[in-house]
Design an enzyme around this catalytic site. Structure first.
Site, PDB file in Angstrom:
ATOM      1  CB  SER A 122      -0.952   0.011   1.199  1.00 15.43           C
ATOM      2  OG  SER A 122      -2.017  -0.877   0.997  1.00 15.43           O
ATOM      3  CE  LYS A 132      -3.574   0.659  -1.195  1.00 13.14           C
ATOM      4  NZ  LYS A 132      -4.370   0.211  -0.017  1.00 13.14           N
ATOM      5  CE1 TYR A 160      -4.802  -1.155  -4.710  1.00  9.84           C
ATOM      6  CE2 TYR A 160      -5.368  -3.483  -4.707  1.00  9.84           C
ATOM      7  CZ  TYR A 160      -5.105  -2.315  -4.023  1.00  9.84           C
ATOM      8  OH  TYR A 160      -5.132  -2.307  -2.651  1.00  9.84           O
ATOM      9  CE1 TYR A 188      -4.228   0.517   4.429  1.00  2.58           C
ATOM     10  CE2 TYR A 188      -2.771  -0.600   5.967  1.00  2.58           C
ATOM     11  CZ  TYR A 188      -3.094  -0.224   4.679  1.00  2.58           C
ATOM     12  OH  TYR A 188      -2.277  -0.582   3.647  1.00  2.58           O
ATOM     13  CB  VAL A 234      -0.159  -5.798   4.341  1.00  3.47           C
ATOM     14  CG1 VAL A 234      -1.372  -5.037   4.836  1.00  3.47           C
ATOM     15  CG2 VAL A 234      -0.271  -6.117   2.854  1.00  3.47           C
TER      16      VAL A 234
END
Length: 311
Positions: free
Chosen positions: A66, A69, A193, A245, A263
């Site tokens: 992530s 992103k 993605y 998160y 992660v």
């Protein structure tokens, strides 16, 4: 700050983390990540002058997941500007990174670009007008450019592993598609993605790639302006409020820096005006953030007085 102090602090923290037994749990829902040695730890800090302080497994590549992103958001903002915010919000979610609950309540608009649904929507925007291979190549070249390292690659085994098991992400994408949030075929968007999340980088490469966020959108070594100062500040603001998160508040409370976790166990953190920081330890906490990564960053900001909220 002297480079000797920075080097010593990073080395001390790396040694302390190596001795800890509370390492968290590796991500077991992505088979390739479940195979990673939980004993790994790396830390790199690159200051405003380009000095690199490194400790532990600083040059061992890991799956950034992530953290990608941050860079896809940067690309999308460069392409579409504020049109990005028609597809995705800027608020913390307070729920798990792969939750579908808020999408149901909010008509398919993800809360922010750093949860899975939001990043899928941003990926779809980058993909528009391109073939998946072209969009993915653009993302990878952007990462290589920022890190000044053309050796950065995608771990195809990790990408394939995610494609085989990414049922929740497929549900998120299809749900957004039903509300007209995605323009492209779901399989195409998800393929891009999964692959950009499977980019493999070392702490050294990742810290280099994040330097523009620490210096008002500009790489201080090359003088290249990646984004405007205002956009860099806004990306940092989102990293602070949404980058971890449902553990974002805890990270801000303990570390006090903008950051983005993945992660795979990595964290990119930004000390504005001072340094770009990358840490990696694959064991995760209950929110999916690196357990020792957060502890190491908390120690770093305390010892160097780098929290954005003061010493």
């Amino acid at each position: 700050m002297s480079t000797d102090l920075l080097d010593r602090t990073v080395a001390e923290i790396a040694e302390e983390m190596a001795q800890r037994t509370d390492r968290g749990e590796v991500a077991n829902y992505i088979p390739e990540l479940a195979r990673v040695d939980p004993q790994g730890f790396g830390l790199v800090v690159i200051d405003a002058d380009g000095h690199v302080a490194a400790g532990g497994d600083a040059d061992l590549p890991f799956s950034i997941q992530s953290i990608s992103k941050v860079f896809t958001l940067t690309l999308a903002l460069g392409k579409a500007g504020d049109r990005v915010w028609r597809r995705v919000g800027r608020e913390p979610s307070g729920t798990a990174f792969n939750s579908i609950v808020q999408l149901e309540r909010e008509r398919g608009i993800p809360r922010n670009p750093f949860i899975n649904a939001g990043a899928i929507a941003v990926t779809d925007l980058i993909l528009s007008g391109h073939q998946p291979r072209e969009a993915l190549g653009e993302i990878l070249r952007f990462m290589q450019f920022l890190a000044a390292d053309s050796a950065i690659t995608i771990d195809e085994a990790v990408a394939a592993s995610e494609q085989r098991t990414g049922f929740r992400n497929a549900a998120l994408a299809n749900y957004m598609k039903s509300f007209g949030v995605l323009d492209n075929p779901v399989d195409y968007t998800l393929g891009v993605y999964f692959h950009h999340c499977a980019i493999a980088m070392s702490c050294r490469q990742l810290a280099m790639a994040g330097r523009f966020l620490a210096h008002n959108g500009r790489n201080p070594s090359t003088g290249h302006n990646v984004v405007s100062a205002q956009r860099a500040r806004r990306i940092n603001a989102l990293m602070l409020t949404c980058g971890h998160y449902d553990g974002s508040g805890e990270f801000a409370y303990r570390v006090g820096l903008p950051g983005k976790s993945g992660v795979g166990g990595g964290v990119l953190a930004v000390a504005p005006g001072k340094a770009s920081i990358a840490v990696w330890s694959p064991g995760l906490d209950a929110s999916g953030n690196s357990h020792l990564g957060r502890i190491a960053l908390e120690a770093l900001t305390k010892r160097l007085g780098w929290s954005i909220f003061g010493v």
